[in-house]
Motif scaffolding. Sequence first.
Motif, PDB file in Angstrom:
ATOM      1  N   ARG A 102       4.555 -27.301  49.000  1.00  0.00           N
ATOM      2  CA  ARG A 102       5.490 -26.217  49.245  1.00  0.00           C
ATOM      3  C   ARG A 102       4.759 -25.047  49.883  1.00  0.00           C
ATOM      4  O   ARG A 102       3.590 -24.807  49.607  1.00  0.00           O
ATOM      5  N   MET A 103       5.479 -24.311  50.726  1.00  0.00           N
ATOM      6  CA  MET A 103       4.846 -23.192  51.415  1.00  0.00           C
ATOM      7  C   MET A 103       5.831 -22.050  51.613  1.00  0.00           C
ATOM      8  O   MET A 103       7.048 -22.250  51.656  1.00  0.00           O
ATOM      9  N   VAL A 104       5.288 -20.853  51.709  1.00  0.00           N
ATOM     10  CA  VAL A 104       6.033 -19.710  52.227  1.00  0.00           C
ATOM     11  C   VAL A 104       5.447 -19.402  53.599  1.00  0.00           C
ATOM     12  O   VAL A 104       4.270 -19.662  53.855  1.00  0.00           O
ATOM     13  N   ALA A 105       6.271 -18.879  54.480  1.00  0.00           N
ATOM     14  CA  ALA A 105       5.829 -18.632  55.851  1.00  0.00           C
ATOM     15  C   ALA A 105       5.029 -17.336  55.938  1.00  0.00           C
ATOM     16  O   ALA A 105       5.368 -16.335  55.314  1.00  0.00           O
ATOM     17  N   GLY A 106       3.967 -17.382  56.722  1.00  0.00           N
ATOM     18  CA  GLY A 106       3.205 -16.183  57.040  1.00  0.00           C
ATOM     19  C   GLY A 106       3.529 -15.696  58.431  1.00  0.00           C
ATOM     20  O   GLY A 106       4.323 -16.310  59.159  1.00  0.00           O
ATOM     21  N   ASN A 107       2.918 -14.607  58.831  1.00  0.00           N
ATOM     22  CA  ASN A 107       3.189 -14.047  60.150  1.00  0.00           C
ATOM     23  C   ASN A 107       2.776 -15.004  61.270  1.00  0.00           C
ATOM     24  O   ASN A 107       3.440 -15.096  62.308  1.00  0.00           O
ATOM     25  N   ILE A 130       8.785 -19.544  40.847  1.00  0.00           N
ATOM     26  CA  ILE A 130       8.446 -20.796  40.170  1.00  0.00           C
ATOM     27  C   ILE A 130       7.695 -20.431  38.902  1.00  0.00           C
ATOM     28  O   ILE A 130       6.571 -19.912  38.963  1.00  0.00           O
ATOM     29  N   GLY A 131       8.298 -20.685  37.759  1.00  0.00           N
ATOM     30  CA  GLY A 131       7.681 -20.287  36.501  1.00  0.00           C
ATOM     31  C   GLY A 131       7.464 -18.783  36.477  1.00  0.00           C
ATOM     32  O   GLY A 131       8.349 -18.015  36.865  1.00  0.00           O
ATOM     33  N   PRO A 132       6.276 -18.325  36.077  1.00  0.00           N
ATOM     34  CA  PRO A 132       6.015 -16.891  36.023  1.00  0.00           C
ATOM     35  C   PRO A 132       5.641 -16.294  37.375  1.00  0.00           C
ATOM     36  O   PRO A 132       5.402 -15.086  37.471  1.00  0.00           O
ATOM     37  N   TRP A 133       5.577 -17.112  38.418  1.00  0.00           N
ATOM     38  CA  TRP A 133       5.029 -16.684  39.693  1.00  0.00           C
ATOM     39  C   TRP A 133       6.112 -16.390  40.722  1.00  0.00           C
ATOM     40  O   TRP A 133       7.189 -16.957  40.704  1.00  0.00           O
ATOM     41  N   ARG A 134       5.765 -15.513  41.660  1.00  0.00           N
ATOM     42  CA  ARG A 134       6.545 -15.278  42.862  1.00  0.00           C
ATOM     43  C   ARG A 134       5.595 -15.529  44.030  1.00  0.00           C
ATOM     44  O   ARG A 134       4.500 -14.956  44.069  1.00  0.00           O
ATOM     45  N   LEU A 135       5.991 -16.366  44.958  1.00  0.00           N
ATOM     46  CA  LEU A 135       5.108 -16.776  46.049  1.00  0.00           C
ATOM     47  C   LEU A 135       5.421 -15.978  47.305  1.00  0.00           C
ATOM     48  O   LEU A 135       6.568 -15.898  47.737  1.00  0.00           O
ATOM     49  N   SER A 136       4.387 -15.409  47.901  1.00  0.00           N
ATOM     50  CA  SER A 136       4.562 -14.575  49.089  1.00  0.00           C
ATOM     51  C   SER A 136       3.332 -14.706  49.968  1.00  0.00           C
ATOM     52  O   SER A 136       2.245 -15.069  49.496  1.00  0.00           O
ATOM     53  N   HIS A 137       3.489 -14.401  51.234  1.00  0.00           N
ATOM     54  CA  HIS A 137       2.318 -14.321  52.110  1.00  0.00           C
ATOM     55  C   HIS A 137       1.733 -12.910  52.058  1.00  0.00           C
ATOM     56  O   HIS A 137       0.552 -12.731  51.807  1.00  0.00           O
ATOM     57  N   HIS A 138       2.568 -11.923  52.282  1.00  0.00           N
ATOM     58  CA  HIS A 138       2.085 -10.548  52.316  1.00  0.00           C
ATOM     59  C   HIS A 138       1.950  -9.969  50.900  1.00  0.00           C
ATOM     60  O   HIS A 138       2.813 -10.214  50.053  1.00  0.00           O
ATOM     61  N   PRO A 139       0.901  -9.211  50.650  1.00  0.00           N
ATOM     62  CA  PRO A 139       0.746  -8.567  49.341  1.00  0.00           C
ATOM     63  C   PRO A 139       1.897  -7.607  49.064  1.00  0.00           C
ATOM     64  O   PRO A 139       2.215  -6.743  49.885  1.00  0.00           O
ATOM     65  N   GLN A 140       2.533  -7.794  47.938  1.00  0.00           N
ATOM     66  CA  GLN A 140       3.637  -6.943  47.520  1.00  0.00           C
ATOM     67  C   GLN A 140       3.866  -7.173  46.031  1.00  0.00           C
ATOM     68  O   GLN A 140       3.264  -8.071  45.431  1.00  0.00           O
ATOM     69  N   GLU A 141       4.703  -6.367  45.445  1.00  0.00           N
ATOM     70  CA  GLU A 141       5.094  -6.565  44.058  1.00  0.00           C
ATOM     71  C   GLU A 141       6.561  -6.952  44.009  1.00  0.00           C
ATOM     72  O   GLU A 141       7.319  -6.688  44.946  1.00  0.00           O
TER      73      GLU A 141
END
Length: 216
Positions: A102-107, A130-141
Amino acid sequence: MIVDLAGESVTLDADRALVWRDIVVVADPHFGKDASARAHSIGIPPGTTSDDLVRLDALLARHTARELWLLGDVFDSEFASEPATIDALAAWRTRHDRIAMRMVAGNHDRRALALTEAAGFELLPDLAAIGPWRLSHHPQEAPAGHVLCGHIHPGLLLKGPGRERLRLPAFILGTRRSILPAFGGMTGLASCELKKDERGFVIAGRILGPLHTSWT
């Protein structure tokens, strides 16, 4: 190295991966970066993607992985469609056809989404939960969950008593987000400074260790 993150036990692997349960997480592999360089008349020989896939082979085997999560910039650009890159990736994906990827898209992936789909990766939306995680490319909260991300290719600077200076790839673990080092072997480093709520773990070859604040 096993650490606590967001109330979960995770392994930080010196091969630039985070492991949770039987899931391997990497950021910024930049497959086909050598092909991108050649497309811009930079004389780089082929092989960087194959080398990175060998490292991924070892990671998946070492941790008996059931899934692989990729945090964006999977391909370096549309020029990664060079046959040598695509053939190497296709053969590798076939060897691991039982592992969900599985992947999230980056720039960088915005110019190469057709390649990510052809590679057999499941494309997830930004901040996929997914579970306790949020998947992202860019750093964010995120409003809820702990964000795993990449993008900046973090490096931390070590300074010695004899004015030695050494910048090393690092994991930067915070209370609400954590930034993984760039997995790709042909990626640079960005100088980062730890915030008060962050822990840094630097990678020196096969050795991984915490960065004590008195070293910086």
